[in-house]
Write a protein that holds these residues in place. Structure first.
Motif, PDB file in Angstrom:
ATOM      1  N   ALA A  82       0.811  -1.211   0.000  1.00  0.00           N
ATOM      2  CA  ALA A  82       0.000   0.000   0.000  1.00  0.00           C
ATOM      3  C   ALA A  82       0.850   1.269   0.000  1.00  0.00           C
TER       4      ALA A  82
ATOM      5  N   ASP B 206     -11.791   2.815 -12.130  1.00  0.00           N
ATOM      6  CA  ASP B 206     -11.493   3.772 -11.072  1.00  0.00           C
ATOM      7  C   ASP B 206     -12.762   4.077 -10.294  1.00  0.00           C
ATOM      8  N   ASP B 207     -12.668   4.980  -9.314  1.00  0.00           N
ATOM      9  CA  ASP B 207     -13.808   5.264  -8.445  1.00  0.00           C
ATOM     10  C   ASP B 207     -14.956   5.930  -9.188  1.00  0.00           C
TER      11      ASP B 207
ATOM     12  N   GLN C 152     -16.457  -5.418 -10.603  1.00  0.00           N
ATOM     13  CA  GLN C 152     -15.752  -5.714  -9.357  1.00  0.00           C
ATOM     14  C   GLN C 152     -14.241  -5.544  -9.487  1.00  0.00           C
TER      15      GLN C 152
ATOM     16  N   THR D  63     -11.493  -3.336  -9.656  1.00  0.00           N
ATOM     17  CA  THR D  63     -11.195  -1.933  -9.394  1.00  0.00           C
ATOM     18  C   THR D  63      -9.749  -1.768  -8.927  1.00  0.00           C
ATOM     19  N   TRP D  64      -9.333  -0.505  -8.871  1.00  0.00           N
ATOM     20  CA  TRP D  64      -7.982  -0.199  -8.424  1.00  0.00           C
ATOM     21  C   TRP D  64      -7.732  -0.635  -6.983  1.00  0.00           C
ATOM     22  N   ARG D  65      -8.790  -0.746  -6.207  1.00  0.00           N
ATOM     23  CA  ARG D  65      -8.611  -1.168  -4.818  1.00  0.00           C
ATOM     24  C   ARG D  65      -8.012  -2.565  -4.723  1.00  0.00           C
ATOM     25  N   GLU D  66      -8.165  -3.355  -5.800  1.00  0.00           N
ATOM     26  CA  GLU D  66      -7.632  -4.711  -5.774  1.00  0.00           C
ATOM     27  C   GLU D  66      -6.107  -4.719  -5.787  1.00  0.00           C
TER      28      GLU D  66
ATOM     29  N   ARG E  28      -4.321  -1.682  -5.237  1.00  0.00           N
ATOM     30  CA  ARG E  28      -3.874  -0.614  -4.347  1.00  0.00           C
ATOM     31  C   ARG E  28      -4.804  -0.559  -3.145  1.00  0.00           C
ATOM     32  N   PRO E  29      -4.656  -1.521  -2.238  1.00  0.00           N
ATOM     33  CA  PRO E  29      -5.544  -1.541  -1.077  1.00  0.00           C
ATOM     34  C   PRO E  29      -5.327  -0.306  -0.218  1.00  0.00           C
ATOM     35  N   PRO E  30      -6.394   0.226   0.364  1.00  0.00           N
ATOM     36  CA  PRO E  30      -6.228   1.394   1.234  1.00  0.00           C
ATOM     37  C   PRO E  30      -5.463   1.026   2.486  1.00  0.00           C
TER      38      PRO E  30
ATOM     39  N   GLU F  57      -4.648   0.556   6.232  1.00  0.00           N
ATOM     40  CA  GLU F  57      -5.382   0.322   7.463  1.00  0.00           C
ATOM     41  C   GLU F  57      -4.749   1.155   8.581  1.00  0.00           C
TER      42      GLU F  57
END
Length: 358
Positions: free
Chosen positions: A184, A242-243, A330, A332-335, A337-339, A341
């Motif tokens: 991350a 993206d978002d 499903q 997405t960039w979160r896969e 680039r996890p936010p 914690e």
């Protein structure tokens, strides 16, 4: 005798002609392994994603050498101030990194390799780099590289006041947690070094590196054709949302000949009524000369990748399998680039301080 280290063109790396004989060269390297070694003889450090550099002033002038014997200080003039912290005839091993928004930014590193000095100095002022020291080779004329790493690390922490030091731990559990959380913030894995070994220039016998094996589910956004005139698929062109729901092109995955018919059966029907879409990628990814076509973004595939750089997979990915059980939305960039914690490590915490560009 160890074999001389070679560069990407398989030529031996030449020692800079005027480099002081007290400084070992080229830098030590790391062997890629699957699992972190364990035992009291190992020390663990982050694997920084930047440019390796030997910082030395043994010739009288401060210089920063790449692993391929190229002078780098011209491209990172903001690091010239570090010369005030080095006594005469000293040398530190480390990594040049750029931090932006709390994440290592390798793209910004590459923009520094610019022929115009005015451009380099402008970037140095806007997005300054940091030299992260992780080993002391020579200090005030005394050669420390023959000593075991345990002694060198203690010397580094004692003498290198004012330098940003790479964190180190002897706790393997801590290092394993790093592997899970470093992605991350842009770090590239974990390095393990033998504490009982001296500094062995150009060798990989006392240092290993572990990179987390990463997979991602991506939307097939297009295809690139082989140059054989038979309209056979060479690579799949991949996308992530993206978002805002926009599908970003992120890289490619080669299609092995043994899997071509399977992949073609799933992909070729999607050429019909495909949206207008253009794909672009730097030449280092290759394939830019091949004809390409967009497809309807309805198929998901799982790929293995090693690193995300900017808005792209840094290298080509490996196609693992089709994912008919997953919806394209499903992916997405979160896969990749996890936010962060709340309890994840941060670069500011690892480095103790961050450059002004953060």
């Amino acid at each position: 005798m160890p074999r001389p280290r070679r560069n990407r063109t398989n030529e031996p790396v030449e020692r800079p002609a005027d480099l002081d004989a007290a400084i070992p060269f080229p830098p030590m390297e790391a062997e890629l392994v699957r699992d972190l070694p364990e035992g009291d003889e190992w020390q663990y450090e982050p694997k920084w994603d930047g440019f390796r550099g030997l910082l030395e002033n043994a010739s009288g002038a401060l210089r920063l050498w790449s692993r391929n014997a190229r002078p780098l200080l011209r491209y990172f003039p903001e690091l010239e101030a570090l010369g005030d912290l080095l006594p005469p005839r000293s040398c530190l091993d480390g990594e040049i990194v750029i931090v932006r928004d709390g994440i290592l930014d390798f793209d910004s590193m590459q923009t520094r390799l610019h022929p115009a000095e005015s451009r380099v100095r402008k970037l140095a002022a806007e997005i300054p780099a940091t030299f992260v020291a992780f080993d002391v080779l020579v200090w005030d004329g005394e050669e420390h590289w023959p000593a075991p790493l345990a002694e060198r690390r203690a010397t580094l922490e004692e003498l290198a006041a004012g330098f940003v030091l790479s964190p180190a731990t002897r706790d393997r559990d801590d290092a394993l947690e790093w592997l899970d959380s470093f992605e991350a913030i842009g770090l590239d894995g974990v390095i393990a070094k033998r504490r009982d070994a001296p500094y062995r220039a150009g060798e990989r016998t006392a240092v290993v590196k572990v990179k987390p094996e990463k997979t991602a589910d991506c939307v097939v956004a297009g295809v690139r054709w082989k140059a054989d005139g038979e309209r056979r698929i060479a690579t799949l062109l991949l996308g992530l949302y993206d978002d805002d729901g926009h599908l970003d092109y992120v890289g490619s995955a080669a299609v092995a000949p043994t899997r071509h018919d399977e992949i073609a059966a799933a992909v070729l029907p999607l050429l019909r009524d495909a949206p207008e879409r253009r794909f672009s990628e730097p030449n280092r990814w290759g394939g830019g000369e091949l004809e390409e076509a967009a497809v309807r973004p309805e198929l998901v595939v799982e790929v293995r990748y090693d690193k995300v750089q900017g808005r792209r997979f840094r290298h080509g990915t490996k196609l693992l399998r089709l994912r008919p059980d997953k919806e394209p939305e499903q992916c997405t960039w979160r896969e990749v680039r996890p936010p962060l914690e709340p309890d994840d490590p941060t670069l500011a915490g690892l480095l103790g301080s961050v450059p002004a560009g953060d």
